[in-house]
Design a protein around this motif. Structure first.
Motif, PDB file in Angstrom:
ATOM      1  N   PHE A  67     108.433   9.671   0.148  1.00 31.68           N
ATOM      2  CA  PHE A  67     108.231   8.299   0.613  1.00 31.68           C
ATOM      3  C   PHE A  67     108.576   7.300  -0.481  1.00 31.68           C
ATOM      4  O   PHE A  67     109.210   6.277  -0.224  1.00 31.68           O
ATOM      5  N   ALA A  68     108.123   7.560  -1.704  1.00 28.44           N
ATOM      6  CA  ALA A  68     108.407   6.649  -2.818  1.00 28.44           C
ATOM      7  C   ALA A  68     109.915   6.550  -3.050  1.00 28.44           C
ATOM      8  O   ALA A  68     110.454   5.445  -3.213  1.00 28.44           O
ATOM      9  N   ALA A  69     110.593   7.685  -3.053  1.00 28.01           N
ATOM     10  CA  ALA A  69     112.049   7.673  -3.261  1.00 28.01           C
ATOM     11  C   ALA A  69     112.754   6.967  -2.107  1.00 28.01           C
ATOM     12  O   ALA A  69     113.718   6.219  -2.324  1.00 28.01           O
ATOM     13  N   ALA A  70     112.282   7.170  -0.883  1.00 23.92           N
ATOM     14  CA  ALA A  70     112.892   6.510   0.273  1.00 23.92           C
ATOM     15  C   ALA A  70     112.674   4.999   0.213  1.00 23.92           C
ATOM     16  O   ALA A  70     113.577   4.220   0.507  1.00 23.92           O
ATOM     17  N   ARG A  71     111.481   4.581  -0.171  1.00 30.57           N
ATOM     18  CA  ARG A  71     111.190   3.146  -0.285  1.00 30.57           C
ATOM     19  C   ARG A  71     112.099   2.513  -1.344  1.00 30.57           C
ATOM     20  O   ARG A  71     112.652   1.430  -1.140  1.00 30.57           O
ATOM     21  N   ILE A  93     126.341   2.980   1.817  1.00 28.72           N
ATOM     22  CA  ILE A  93     124.957   3.061   1.345  1.00 28.72           C
ATOM     23  C   ILE A  93     124.153   1.880   1.875  1.00 28.72           C
ATOM     24  O   ILE A  93     123.025   2.049   2.357  1.00 28.72           O
ATOM     25  N   ALA A  94     124.716   0.690   1.814  1.00 29.94           N
ATOM     26  CA  ALA A  94     124.020  -0.500   2.294  1.00 29.94           C
ATOM     27  C   ALA A  94     123.664  -0.367   3.774  1.00 29.94           C
ATOM     28  O   ALA A  94     122.623  -0.851   4.215  1.00 29.94           O
ATOM     29  N   GLY A  95     124.495   0.331   4.535  1.00 35.15           N
ATOM     30  CA  GLY A  95     124.240   0.528   5.956  1.00 35.15           C
ATOM     31  C   GLY A  95     123.268   1.654   6.266  1.00 35.15           C
ATOM     32  O   GLY A  95     122.991   1.941   7.434  1.00 35.15           O
ATOM     33  N   SER A  96     122.735   2.290   5.249  1.00 38.55           N
ATOM     34  CA  SER A  96     121.846   3.443   5.446  1.00 38.55           C
ATOM     35  C   SER A  96     120.372   3.083   5.569  1.00 38.55           C
ATOM     36  O   SER A  96     119.537   3.978   5.716  1.00 38.55           O
ATOM     37  N   MET A 102     114.116   6.118   9.564  1.00 39.61           N
ATOM     38  CA  MET A 102     113.962   7.298  10.426  1.00 39.61           C
ATOM     39  C   MET A 102     113.519   8.501   9.605  1.00 39.61           C
ATOM     40  O   MET A 102     112.726   9.319  10.066  1.00 39.61           O
ATOM     41  N   PHE A 103     114.014   8.609   8.385  1.00 42.27           N
ATOM     42  CA  PHE A 103     113.612   9.702   7.500  1.00 42.27           C
ATOM     43  C   PHE A 103     112.105   9.667   7.258  1.00 42.27           C
ATOM     44  O   PHE A 103     111.439  10.698   7.285  1.00 42.27           O
ATOM     45  N   GLY A 104     111.555   8.484   7.028  1.00 46.10           N
ATOM     46  CA  GLY A 104     110.120   8.357   6.802  1.00 46.10           C
ATOM     47  C   GLY A 104     109.304   8.854   7.983  1.00 46.10           C
ATOM     48  O   GLY A 104     108.312   9.564   7.826  1.00 46.10           O
ATOM     49  N   ILE A 105     109.737   8.531   9.177  1.00 51.23           N
ATOM     50  CA  ILE A 105     109.061   9.003  10.390  1.00 51.23           C
ATOM     51  C   ILE A 105     109.209  10.510  10.516  1.00 51.23           C
ATOM     52  O   ILE A 105     108.250  11.222  10.828  1.00 51.23           O
ATOM     53  N   LEU A 106     110.398  11.009  10.255  1.00 51.52           N
ATOM     54  CA  LEU A 106     110.667  12.445  10.358  1.00 51.52           C
ATOM     55  C   LEU A 106     109.821  13.253   9.383  1.00 51.52           C
ATOM     56  O   LEU A 106     109.326  14.336   9.731  1.00 51.52           O
ATOM     57  N   VAL A 107     109.617  12.750   8.179  1.00 53.42           N
ATOM     58  CA  VAL A 107     108.798  13.450   7.187  1.00 53.42           C
ATOM     59  C   VAL A 107     107.382  13.643   7.714  1.00 53.42           C
ATOM     60  O   VAL A 107     106.816  14.738   7.639  1.00 53.42           O
TER      61      VAL A 107
END
Length: 123
Positions: A67-71, A93-96, A102-107
């Motif tokens: 989560f920290a890395a994603a944030r 990257i800017a468009g990611s 979605m990654f946060g929800i998936l985790v």
């Protein structure tokens, strides 16, 4: 920061997410080996709870790191989006940012699924 520095930071955050998955993956592999050998069936209830606790602890610690890395990755996306002309890599990257959400929800969903499966197998 310039685009090159932000791309390097983005790659660092992606590496952190990957590295955070290694610990829980190794723990789960060990549990699966014990299950396959039948050693877990003979364990006391207390030992099974200990194994479950280790699974939960390693999963929570990995999730917090991810989560920290994603944030931080979202911040990189925002900074890249605010820059002037960008390379194709910078634009990608800017468009990611939405993919990171979605990654946060998936985790969270995967953590709950793995915990449910582990609880079902161990008890």
């Amino acid at each position: 920061m310039n685009e090159k520095e932000l791309v390097v930071l983005w790659n660092d955050k992606r590496s952190q997410i990957t590295a955070a998955q290694m610990g829980p993956t190794i723990v789960l592999a060990g549990v699966l080996v014990l299950l396959a050998l039948g050693d877990m069936a003979a364990m006391s209830a207390a030992a099974k709870y200990l194994v479950l606790g280790i699974i939960v602890a390693s999963g929570i610690l990995a999730s917090v790191t991810q989560f920290a890395a994603a944030r931080e990755g979202q911040s990189v996306c925002a900074d890249l989006a605010a820059l002037g002309p960008k390379s194709a890599v910078g634009k990608g990257i800017a468009g990611s940012a939405s993919a990171i959400n979605m990654f946060g929800i998936l985790v969270v969903v995967l953590d709950l699924v793995v915990f449910g499966l582990a609880l079902n197998l161990l008890m």
